[in-house]
Scaffold this motif. Structure first.
Motif, PDB file in Angstrom:
ATOM      1  N   ILE A 100       9.336   1.593   2.424  1.00  0.00           N
ATOM      2  CA  ILE A 100       9.159   2.311   0.855  1.00  0.00           C
ATOM      3  C   ILE A 100       8.668   1.175  -0.215  1.00  0.00           C
ATOM      4  O   ILE A 100       7.858   1.411  -0.744  1.00  0.00           O
ATOM      5  CB  ILE A 100      10.176   3.187   0.479  1.00  0.00           C
ATOM      6  CG1 ILE A 100      10.455   4.290   1.508  1.00  0.00           C
ATOM      7  CG2 ILE A 100       9.953   3.671  -1.118  1.00  0.00           C
ATOM      8  CD1 ILE A 100      11.855   4.970   1.190  1.00  0.00           C
ATOM      9  N   LEU A 101       9.567   0.102  -0.148  1.00  0.00           N
ATOM     10  CA  LEU A 101       9.164  -1.008  -1.003  1.00  0.00           C
ATOM     11  C   LEU A 101       8.156  -1.608  -0.717  1.00  0.00           C
ATOM     12  O   LEU A 101       7.221  -2.063  -1.751  1.00  0.00           O
ATOM     13  CB  LEU A 101      10.462  -2.043  -0.849  1.00  0.00           C
ATOM     14  CG  LEU A 101      11.669  -1.603  -1.362  1.00  0.00           C
ATOM     15  CD1 LEU A 101      12.673  -2.523  -1.252  1.00  0.00           C
ATOM     16  CD2 LEU A 101      11.594  -1.185  -3.028  1.00  0.00           C
ATOM     17  N   MET A 102       7.679  -1.721   0.765  1.00  0.00           N
ATOM     18  CA  MET A 102       6.321  -2.218   0.684  1.00  0.00           C
ATOM     19  C   MET A 102       5.190  -1.344   0.332  1.00  0.00           C
ATOM     20  O   MET A 102       4.216  -2.107  -0.130  1.00  0.00           O
ATOM     21  CB  MET A 102       6.153  -2.754   2.475  1.00  0.00           C
ATOM     22  CG  MET A 102       4.975  -3.239   2.799  1.00  0.00           C
ATOM     23  SD  MET A 102       4.645  -3.176   4.684  1.00  0.00           S
ATOM     24  CE  MET A 102       4.316  -1.350   4.900  1.00  0.00           C
ATOM     25  N   THR A 103       5.365  -0.230   0.775  1.00  0.00           N
ATOM     26  CA  THR A 103       4.062   0.808   0.277  1.00  0.00           C
ATOM     27  C   THR A 103       4.086   0.564  -1.303  1.00  0.00           C
ATOM     28  O   THR A 103       2.744   0.648  -2.050  1.00  0.00           O
ATOM     29  CB  THR A 103       4.215   2.052   0.675  1.00  0.00           C
ATOM     30  OG1 THR A 103       5.393   2.542   0.609  1.00  0.00           O
ATOM     31  CG2 THR A 103       3.973   1.876   2.356  1.00  0.00           C
ATOM     32  N   GLN A 104       5.175   0.625  -2.145  1.00  0.00           N
ATOM     33  CA  GLN A 104       5.007   0.501  -3.411  1.00  0.00           C
ATOM     34  C   GLN A 104       4.499  -0.566  -3.880  1.00  0.00           C
ATOM     35  O   GLN A 104       3.697  -0.629  -4.951  1.00  0.00           O
ATOM     36  CB  GLN A 104       6.485   0.801  -4.104  1.00  0.00           C
ATOM     37  CG  GLN A 104       7.004   2.270  -3.956  1.00  0.00           C
ATOM     38  CD  GLN A 104       8.751   2.213  -4.504  1.00  0.00           C
ATOM     39  OE1 GLN A 104       9.407   1.177  -4.718  1.00  0.00           O
ATOM     40  NE2 GLN A 104       8.773   3.502  -4.705  1.00  0.00           N
ATOM     41  N   LYS A 105       4.873  -1.985  -3.295  1.00  0.00           N
ATOM     42  CA  LYS A 105       4.205  -2.964  -3.631  1.00  0.00           C
ATOM     43  C   LYS A 105       2.546  -3.177  -3.340  1.00  0.00           C
ATOM     44  O   LYS A 105       1.927  -3.666  -4.527  1.00  0.00           O
ATOM     45  CB  LYS A 105       4.980  -4.325  -3.023  1.00  0.00           C
ATOM     46  CG  LYS A 105       4.255  -5.661  -3.301  1.00  0.00           C
ATOM     47  CD  LYS A 105       5.130  -6.764  -2.682  1.00  0.00           C
ATOM     48  CE  LYS A 105       4.549  -7.978  -3.135  1.00  0.00           C
ATOM     49  NZ  LYS A 105       4.976  -9.190  -2.376  1.00  0.00           N
ATOM     50  N   ILE A 106       2.295  -2.595  -2.265  1.00  0.00           N
ATOM     51  CA  ILE A 106       0.994  -2.773  -2.007  1.00  0.00           C
ATOM     52  C   ILE A 106      -0.005  -1.775  -3.122  1.00  0.00           C
ATOM     53  O   ILE A 106      -0.898  -2.313  -3.683  1.00  0.00           O
ATOM     54  CB  ILE A 106       0.609  -2.046  -0.473  1.00  0.00           C
ATOM     55  CG1 ILE A 106       1.171  -3.038   0.124  1.00  0.00           C
ATOM     56  CG2 ILE A 106      -0.778  -1.704  -0.525  1.00  0.00           C
ATOM     57  CD1 ILE A 106       1.120  -2.580   1.876  1.00  0.00           C
ATOM     58  N   ASN A 107       0.805  -0.482  -3.434  1.00  0.00           N
ATOM     59  CA  ASN A 107       0.028   0.407  -4.326  1.00  0.00           C
ATOM     60  C   ASN A 107       0.053  -0.120  -5.762  1.00  0.00           C
ATOM     61  O   ASN A 107      -1.059  -0.277  -6.650  1.00  0.00           O
ATOM     62  CB  ASN A 107       0.631   1.726  -4.284  1.00  0.00           C
ATOM     63  CG  ASN A 107       0.173   2.409  -3.179  1.00  0.00           C
ATOM     64  OD1 ASN A 107      -0.687   2.433  -2.670  1.00  0.00           O
ATOM     65  ND2 ASN A 107       1.260   3.198  -2.639  1.00  0.00           N
ATOM     66  N   ALA A 108       1.076  -1.116  -6.170  1.00  0.00           N
ATOM     67  CA  ALA A 108       1.328  -1.549  -7.343  1.00  0.00           C
ATOM     68  C   ALA A 108       0.060  -2.723  -7.540  1.00  0.00           C
ATOM     69  O   ALA A 108      -0.288  -2.794  -8.669  1.00  0.00           O
ATOM     70  CB  ALA A 108       2.640  -2.198  -7.513  1.00  0.00           C
ATOM     71  N   GLU A 109       0.158  -3.671  -6.894  1.00  0.00           N
ATOM     72  CA  GLU A 109      -0.783  -4.861  -6.775  1.00  0.00           C
ATOM     73  C   GLU A 109      -2.237  -4.300  -6.591  1.00  0.00           C
ATOM     74  O   GLU A 109      -2.960  -5.080  -7.041  1.00  0.00           O
ATOM     75  CB  GLU A 109      -0.206  -5.698  -5.622  1.00  0.00           C
ATOM     76  CG  GLU A 109       1.229  -6.226  -5.866  1.00  0.00           C
ATOM     77  CD  GLU A 109       1.643  -7.628  -4.935  1.00  0.00           C
ATOM     78  OE1 GLU A 109       1.018  -7.660  -3.879  1.00  0.00           O
ATOM     79  OE2 GLU A 109       2.570  -7.888  -5.043  1.00  0.00           O
ATOM     80  N   ASN A 110      -2.401  -3.263  -6.072  1.00  0.00           N
ATOM     81  CA  ASN A 110      -3.748  -3.023  -5.667  1.00  0.00           C
ATOM     82  C   ASN A 110      -4.537  -1.905  -6.247  1.00  0.00           C
ATOM     83  O   ASN A 110      -5.820  -1.624  -6.219  1.00  0.00           O
ATOM     84  CB  ASN A 110      -4.050  -3.079  -4.021  1.00  0.00           C
ATOM     85  CG  ASN A 110      -3.606  -4.386  -3.445  1.00  0.00           C
ATOM     86  OD1 ASN A 110      -4.563  -5.383  -3.738  1.00  0.00           O
ATOM     87  ND2 ASN A 110      -2.655  -4.412  -2.853  1.00  0.00           N
ATOM     88  N   PHE A 111      -3.695  -0.713  -6.927  1.00  0.00           N
ATOM     89  CA  PHE A 111      -4.121   0.341  -7.235  1.00  0.00           C
ATOM     90  C   PHE A 111      -3.857   0.576  -8.694  1.00  0.00           C
ATOM     91  O   PHE A 111      -3.657   1.906  -8.968  1.00  0.00           O
ATOM     92  CB  PHE A 111      -3.926   1.321  -6.087  1.00  0.00           C
ATOM     93  CG  PHE A 111      -4.331   1.186  -4.994  1.00  0.00           C
ATOM     94  CD1 PHE A 111      -5.655   1.287  -4.650  1.00  0.00           C
ATOM     95  CD2 PHE A 111      -3.660   0.762  -3.985  1.00  0.00           C
ATOM     96  CE1 PHE A 111      -6.198   0.998  -3.339  1.00  0.00           C
ATOM     97  CE2 PHE A 111      -4.078   0.398  -2.577  1.00  0.00           C
ATOM     98  CZ  PHE A 111      -5.608   0.499  -2.368  1.00  0.00           C
ATOM     99  N   ASN A 112      -3.685  -0.444  -9.361  1.00  0.00           N
ATOM    100  CA  ASN A 112      -3.346   0.022 -10.856  1.00  0.00           C
ATOM    101  C   ASN A 112      -2.024   0.809 -11.121  1.00  0.00           C
ATOM    102  O   ASN A 112      -2.041   1.566 -11.964  1.00  0.00           O
ATOM    103  CB  ASN A 112      -4.320   0.535 -11.679  1.00  0.00           C
ATOM    104  CG  ASN A 112      -4.432   0.189 -12.965  1.00  0.00           C
ATOM    105  OD1 ASN A 112      -3.732  -0.876 -13.568  1.00  0.00           O
ATOM    106  ND2 ASN A 112      -5.072   0.911 -13.943  1.00  0.00           N
ATOM    107  N   TRP A 113      -1.028   0.486 -10.405  1.00  0.00           N
ATOM    108  CA  TRP A 113       0.250   1.396 -10.218  1.00  0.00           C
ATOM    109  C   TRP A 113       0.914   1.449 -11.688  1.00  0.00           C
ATOM    110  O   TRP A 113       1.448   2.299 -12.221  1.00  0.00           O
ATOM    111  CB  TRP A 113       0.988   0.856  -9.329  1.00  0.00           C
ATOM    112  CG  TRP A 113       2.264   1.957  -8.687  1.00  0.00           C
ATOM    113  CD1 TRP A 113       2.076   3.156  -8.612  1.00  0.00           C
ATOM    114  CD2 TRP A 113       3.500   1.291  -8.244  1.00  0.00           C
ATOM    115  NE1 TRP A 113       3.120   3.687  -8.235  1.00  0.00           N
ATOM    116  CE2 TRP A 113       3.702   2.586  -8.036  1.00  0.00           C
ATOM    117  CE3 TRP A 113       4.221   0.390  -8.135  1.00  0.00           C
ATOM    118  CZ2 TRP A 113       5.408   2.732  -7.512  1.00  0.00           C
ATOM    119  CZ3 TRP A 113       5.477   0.352  -7.673  1.00  0.00           C
ATOM    120  CH2 TRP A 113       6.049   1.450  -7.319  1.00  0.00           C
TER     121      TRP A 113
END
Length: 142
Positions: A100-113
């Motif tokens: 969950i933390l990994m996907t949140q990090k990917i989304n945050a860093e790459n998709f203007n989360w």
């Protein structure tokens, strides 16, 4: 006459399947969904609503092709079919937290989360992308 029997048998099997789905120990029980205070949430927000948690967990079930008992252990009080959702006894639960933390990090860093009014709802990268209905992503690539 044969069609009637076939339809009757098919209907009976469908009813049994539905009944099993609602009595399986791996389903989320009303007892758990009505709790107002969640115990041992380490990654998910403690303010998550019952409906949001239920929807999220069912999404994990579908994405990984598993039931609740894949990550959650049986209730030690001995109640047959009950799960202890707060327990950390299964390694799969801790691994799920890391994912969950990994996907949140990917989304945050790459998709203007960060600029989203509800960042927890952004799921450009999600469990399904890799898992595709299997507990182990490598199995979905075969």
């Amino acid at each position: 006459m044969k069609i009637k029997h076939l339809l009757l048998i098919s209907g009976f099997i469908a009813i049994l399947t539905i009944l099993y789905a609602f009595t399986s120990k791996a389903t989320i029980t009303d007892k758990v969904m009505n709790e107002s205070e969640w115990k041992n949430l380490k990654v998910l927000p403690s303010t998550i609503s019952n409906d949001s948690l239920k929807t999220l967990m069912k999404g994990y079930n579908k994405a990984l092709g598993v039931k609740c008992n894949y990550c959650h252990s049986e209730d030690p009080s001995g109640k047959k079919g009950e799960l202890d959702f707060a327990s950390d006894s299964k390694k799969e639960k801790e691994f799920a937290r890391h994912m969950i933390l990994m996907t949140q990090k990917i989304n945050a860093e790459n998709f203007n989360w960060q600029n989203s009014p509800e960042p927890e709802k952004i799921d450009v990268v999600s469990c399904t992308m890799c898992h595709r209905g299997t507990a182990k992503p490598s199995e979905s690539l075969k």
